[in-house]
Write a protein that holds these residues in place. Sequence first.
Motif, PDB file in Angstrom:
ATOM      1  N   ARG A  34       0.847  -1.204   0.000  1.00 48.03           N
ATOM      2  CA  ARG A  34       0.000   0.000   0.000  1.00 48.03           C
ATOM      3  C   ARG A  34       0.877   1.246   0.000  1.00 48.03           C
ATOM      4  O   ARG A  34       1.726   1.418   0.865  1.00 48.03           O
TER       5      ARG A  34
ATOM      6  N   HIS B  32      -2.803   4.021  -2.214  1.00 51.23           N
ATOM      7  CA  HIS B  32      -3.785   4.205  -1.147  1.00 51.23           C
ATOM      8  C   HIS B  32      -4.133   5.680  -0.922  1.00 51.23           C
ATOM      9  O   HIS B  32      -5.293   6.022  -0.673  1.00 51.23           O
TER      10      HIS B  32
ATOM     11  N   ASP C  58      -0.321   6.517   9.469  1.00 49.82           N
ATOM     12  CA  ASP C  58      -1.408   5.628   9.055  1.00 49.82           C
ATOM     13  C   ASP C  58      -0.894   4.198   8.897  1.00 49.82           C
ATOM     14  O   ASP C  58      -0.034   3.933   8.056  1.00 49.82           O
TER      15      ASP C  58
ATOM     16  N   GLU D 109      -2.205   1.846   7.440  1.00 53.90           N
ATOM     17  CA  GLU D 109      -2.601   1.295   6.145  1.00 53.90           C
ATOM     18  C   GLU D 109      -1.620   1.668   5.023  1.00 53.90           C
ATOM     19  O   GLU D 109      -1.815   1.281   3.874  1.00 53.90           O
TER      20      GLU D 109
END
Length: 345
Positions: A4, A30, A75, A77
């Motif tokens: 990501r 992302h 983050d 992610e």
Amino acid sequence: MAIRVGVVGIGFMGKTHIGIYAKNKKAKVHGYCDFDPKRAAGKWNEASGNLGGGNLGVDPATLKAYRKPEEMFADPEIDLVDICLPTYVHAEYVLKALAAGKHVLCEKPLTVDLKDAERVAKAVKKAKGFMMPAHCMRFWPEWVWLKQAVQSKRFGKVHSAVFRRFASTPKWTSNNWILKAELSGSALFDLHIHDTDFIRYVFGEPKGVFSVGNGGKATKNGIDHVITSFLFKDPKLIVVAEGGWNAEPTYGFTMRYTVVFDKATVDFDISREGKVLMLHKAGAKEPEVVSVANANGWEEEIDYFLGCIQKRRAPTVTTAADAVESIRLVHAEQKSARERKIVKF
């Protein structure tokens, strides 16, 4: 699972990188971040560069927009941070991203300030994630071919190698930071470093440099046009690189090399469509068109770095330590040009 990616800086290179990630099965874009209000809002159309306008690749509306790079770095992610910000803030945000445990790809030049580059290289040794400077010429197919030809000695000894990279004055950056030598390092660091780095990669560390250069047309205090002779242990080996960006707008961009071996001469010219790389063998009646992978250095470097992350192996083709030495060498060229004398190592 796909890696990501978050891209910081949506200029020409940021857009180009996003387009490449979007096509690569190893990655998933992302999110993004940019300091410019329009680009932060997803209006990316104005970003352009010396090889075109860049590739959008994905719809900005489908991506997560971060207000600040630090939000992206925090983050969980995001696995990989791709930094395409102006040169003068590279070191700051590379260090922050590494401290947050992210993998980091950073556009060249890593920095202009040598001490900042050394700080980054030191941090990379202790970082959880991998870091790679985007010296794309080490991955450009026709340049990879040249590296292999020199190493294998398939055409014998190299007698001379001449590199040329020349462009119209860049005026596509927000607030025109690139034409402020104290921020970009001028053409010497932003453009010419491609060839300096590649020469180190192919021929090893030179024993000295002799450069001539001037500025004033594009930047006030920088070097907008430079010609450097790289001095190696073999006094008969000629290696020269010319770089500049003070041409008029209609000139565009040229990238070339000509290398003379014992048994062949090879010539690369990016503007020669269909015959970009030509091989002139000793005794041959006609030159050959050399076929290489249908890709560019940006695609190849990103695919390589994604592979390193997947395999959990630190990159070796180009490293932070490499970037430090290339920056050190460009500083020597700058000193030589300003003092008009050979700078030895």
